[in-house]
Scaffold this motif. Structure first.
Motif, mmCIF file in Angstrom:
data_model
loop_
_atom_site.group_PDB
_atom_site.id
_atom_site.type_symbol
_atom_site.label_atom_id
_atom_site.label_comp_id
_atom_site.label_asym_id
_atom_site.label_seq_id
_atom_site.Cartn_x
_atom_site.Cartn_y
_atom_site.Cartn_z
ATOM 1 N N ALA A 145 4.655 30.202 41.351
ATOM 2 C CA ALA A 145 5.356 31.434 41.752
ATOM 3 C C ALA A 145 6.676 31.110 42.439
ATOM 4 O O ALA A 145 7.710 31.753 42.187
ATOM 5 C CB ALA A 145 4.467 32.260 42.667
ATOM 6 N N LYS A 146 6.670 30.108 43.313
ATOM 7 C CA LYS A 146 7.903 29.700 43.984
ATOM 8 C C LYS A 146 8.935 29.181 42.982
ATOM 9 O O LYS A 146 10.135 29.434 43.120
ATOM 10 C CB LYS A 146 7.593 28.616 45.018
ATOM 11 N N ARG A 147 8.464 28.467 41.960
ATOM 12 C CA ARG A 147 9.380 27.953 40.948
ATOM 13 C C ARG A 147 9.940 29.085 40.078
ATOM 14 O O ARG A 147 11.086 29.053 39.665
ATOM 15 C CB ARG A 147 8.679 26.898 40.082
ATOM 16 N N VAL A 148 9.099 30.068 39.796
ATOM 17 C CA VAL A 148 9.570 31.239 39.046
ATOM 18 C C VAL A 148 10.690 31.932 39.812
ATOM 19 O O VAL A 148 11.705 32.345 39.234
ATOM 20 C CB VAL A 148 8.403 32.222 38.788
ATOM 21 N N ILE A 149 10.526 32.064 41.113
ATOM 22 C CA ILE A 149 11.552 32.695 41.953
ATOM 23 C C ILE A 149 12.803 31.826 42.021
ATOM 24 O O ILE A 149 13.931 32.309 41.908
ATOM 25 C CB ILE A 149 10.995 32.943 43.369
ATOM 26 N N SER A 150 12.606 30.508 42.175
ATOM 27 C CA SER A 150 13.729 29.583 42.293
ATOM 28 C C SER A 150 14.564 29.521 41.019
ATOM 29 O O SER A 150 15.787 29.446 41.070
ATOM 30 C CB SER A 150 13.202 28.186 42.644
ATOM 31 N N TYR A 151 13.904 29.559 39.860
ATOM 32 C CA TYR A 151 14.602 29.460 38.568
ATOM 33 C C TYR A 151 14.794 30.837 37.925
ATOM 34 O O TYR A 151 14.888 30.931 36.703
ATOM 35 C CB TYR A 151 13.818 28.567 37.610
ATOM 36 N N LYS A 152 14.846 31.874 38.730
ATOM 37 C CA LYS A 152 14.823 33.255 38.223
ATOM 38 C C LYS A 152 15.825 33.494 37.089
ATOM 39 O O LYS A 152 15.454 33.968 36.012
ATOM 40 C CB LYS A 152 15.097 34.229 39.370
ATOM 41 N N LYS A 153 17.090 33.163 37.301
ATOM 42 C CA LYS A 153 18.120 33.461 36.307
ATOM 43 C C LYS A 153 17.893 32.669 35.021
ATOM 44 O O LYS A 153 17.891 33.228 33.912
ATOM 45 C CB LYS A 153 19.511 33.133 36.881
ATOM 46 N N ARG A 154 17.665 31.367 35.172
ATOM 47 C CA ARG A 154 17.495 30.503 33.996
ATOM 48 C C ARG A 154 16.202 30.849 33.246
ATOM 49 O O ARG A 154 16.192 30.923 32.016
ATOM 50 C CB ARG A 154 17.486 29.036 34.437
ATOM 51 N N LEU A 155 15.133 31.062 33.989
ATOM 52 C CA LEU A 155 13.849 31.371 33.374
ATOM 53 C C LEU A 155 13.894 32.716 32.658
ATOM 54 O O LEU A 155 13.324 32.870 31.562
ATOM 55 C CB LEU A 155 12.748 31.370 34.437
ATOM 56 N N THR A 156 14.570 33.692 33.242
ATOM 57 C CA THR A 156 14.706 35.007 32.612
ATOM 58 C C THR A 156 15.405 34.889 31.265
ATOM 59 O O THR A 156 15.005 35.522 30.277
ATOM 60 C CB THR A 156 15.485 35.968 33.527
ATOM 61 N N LYS A 157 16.437 34.066 31.199
ATOM 62 C CA LYS A 157 17.159 33.876 29.935
ATOM 63 C C LYS A 157 16.286 33.192 28.896
ATOM 64 O O LYS A 157 16.317 33.548 27.704
ATOM 65 C CB LYS A 157 18.434 33.059 30.186
ATOM 66 N N LEU A 158 15.495 32.202 29.343
ATOM 67 C CA LEU A 158 14.625 31.505 28.397
ATOM 68 C C LEU A 158 13.543 32.439 27.870
ATOM 69 O O LEU A 158 13.281 32.476 26.649
ATOM 70 C CB LEU A 158 13.986 30.295 29.070
ATOM 71 N N ILE A 159 12.920 33.205 28.763
ATOM 72 C CA ILE A 159 11.874 34.137 28.346
ATOM 73 C C ILE A 159 12.441 35.201 27.416
ATOM 74 O O ILE A 159 11.774 35.629 26.460
ATOM 75 C CB ILE A 159 11.196 34.792 29.570
ATOM 76 N N HIS A 160 13.666 35.618 27.656
ATOM 77 C CA HIS A 160 14.309 36.593 26.769
ATOM 78 C C HIS A 160 14.438 36.023 25.360
ATOM 79 O O HIS A 160 14.223 36.744 24.373
ATOM 80 C CB HIS A 160 15.690 36.972 27.323
ATOM 81 N N CYS A 161 14.776 34.744 25.254
ATOM 82 C CA CYS A 161 14.820 34.092 23.941
ATOM 83 C C CYS A 161 13.441 34.106 23.300
ATOM 84 O O CYS A 161 13.296 34.406 22.109
ATOM 85 C CB CYS A 161 15.301 32.643 24.073
ATOM 86 N N MET A 162 12.415 33.784 24.073
ATOM 87 C CA MET A 162 11.046 33.723 23.548
ATOM 88 C C MET A 162 10.551 35.099 23.104
ATOM 89 O O MET A 162 9.840 35.209 22.097
ATOM 90 C CB MET A 162 10.100 33.158 24.604
#
Length: 353
Positions: A279-296
């Motif tokens: 959960a902490k990593r999801v919050i820390s990488y919020k912008k990058r992770l959101t872009k990756l999940i959007h691709c997926m």
């Protein structure tokens, strides 16, 4: 212990335009001087055996003299860009000792051994076909696990750095029996956390030969970590248990160790710890992770049957209605991570109130 069936012939999914743009934005996309298909032009090969004269399922391949010179130079350039800034001054100190090819498994990688001729230190990297599932898996490992990862992608070719460690099957067979009781307890704890991490991020097929165990000396003890090395089965299978290493018969000894060394209360505590870290990593990488999940979410990386089955199983597990409306594997993963993050934030809010 379940005898889970894995999709042996998982299709290779191409890199989408959105994913390609993402990789360029985060410096994963690099114009490589050599492609996977170029390495298939070998003239001959011999089997590679280990120190016990057992077949490793790797082939040492050979090229004609002209091709080998060209390939060696290209591989040195790839290595330089993978680990450094692409400086060609180091080329004179590098030697490509061997190129091995593995016909086993989905990825059929080439393993490149590069040696520094000044001190005989060497390292490996891998050349594979660029499968979207594998690329998503590598990026998620980089963001959501304790381990950073380095890789490059160009068109249909993927370059992966080598992940050092003792293969899980070798560790279980040769090293685990001689570990002390405190060491076994620590290994059991790490397996519980590894199991939870794989399930949350939907990384499948973590049989013992698809992860490594890494021993690290710390003062008067050895600390063990478990780390995935194969990412072919990221968000593909429809059965939830395939994303839980505990259900593979190859991991029986690890599961047995957990039952012997850890109480149910401790297991629950370690699961909570791992969810909190993610959960902490999801919050820390919020912008990058959101872009990756959007691709997926906009990518096809599994079958409709697998998606329908997995979202139904996870809904039964969580009772979160978001899963019932997930149309892609990317959407299922998005809601899985949101579920973990939400629970973490709820716990912290209660602490503050």
């Amino acid at each position: 212990m379940d005898d889970l069936k894995i999709s042996k012939k998982k299709p290779s999914y191409p890199i989408s335009e959105k994913l390609d743009q993402y990789l360029s934005e985060y410096n994963r996309n690099f114009k490589l001087p050599i492609f996977y298909d170029d390495l298939l032009r070998y003239q001959g090969a011999i089997s590679v055996f280990d120190k016990d004269d057992e077949d490793t399922l790797w082939l040492r391949v050979y090229y004609n003299e002209y091709d080998r010179e060209e390939i060696d130079l290209a591989l040195k350039r790839v290595y330089s860009n993978l680990v450094s800034d692409g400086n060609e001054k180091i080329f004179d100190f590098l030697n490509v000792d061997c190129i091995d090819f593995c016909t086993f498994g989905n990825s059929q990688p080439f393993r490149i051994k590069v040696r520094n001729i000044l001190n005989d230190n060497y390292t490996h990297f891998y050349v594979k076909r660029a499968d979207a599932s594998r690329v998503y898996g590598l990026e998620l490992e980089h963001m959501l696990s304790p381990n950073s990862l380095n890789f490059l992608v160009y068109k249909d070719t993927l370059i992966e750095e080598h992940i050092a460690g003792i293969p899980g099957d070798v560790f279980i067979k040769d090293i685990l029996p001689s570990c002390t009781s405190p060491e076994k307890a620590q290994i059991a704890k790490e397996f519980v956390k590894f199991n939870e991490r794989c399930m949350i991020r939907l990384l499948g097929d973590m049989r013992s030969y698809n992860y490594v165990v890494i021993p690290t000396h710390d003062f008067d003890q050895i600390v063990y970590k478990v780390r995935a090395i194969d990412f072919d089965q990221q968000c593909y299978e429809g059965k939830l248990n395939i994303y839980r290493p505990q259900f593979f018969k190859e991991n029986y000894e690890m599961v047995k160790l957990v039952k012997e060394k850890i109480t149910d209360a401790s297991i629950d505590q370690y699961k909570i710890e791992e969810r909190s870290i993610i959960a902490k990593r999801v919050i820390s990488y919020k912008k990058r992770l959101t872009k990756l999940i959007h691709c997926m979410e906009n990518d096809k990386i599994s079958t409709d049957e697998n998606i329908e089955h997995l979202r139904s199983v996870i809904y039964d597990y969580t009772l979160d209605m978001n899963f019932r409306h997930s149309e892609t594997m990317g959407a299922i993963l998005k809601h899985a991570l949101a579920f973990v993050k939400r629970n973490y934030e709820d716990v912290n809010m209660k602490k503050l109130s």
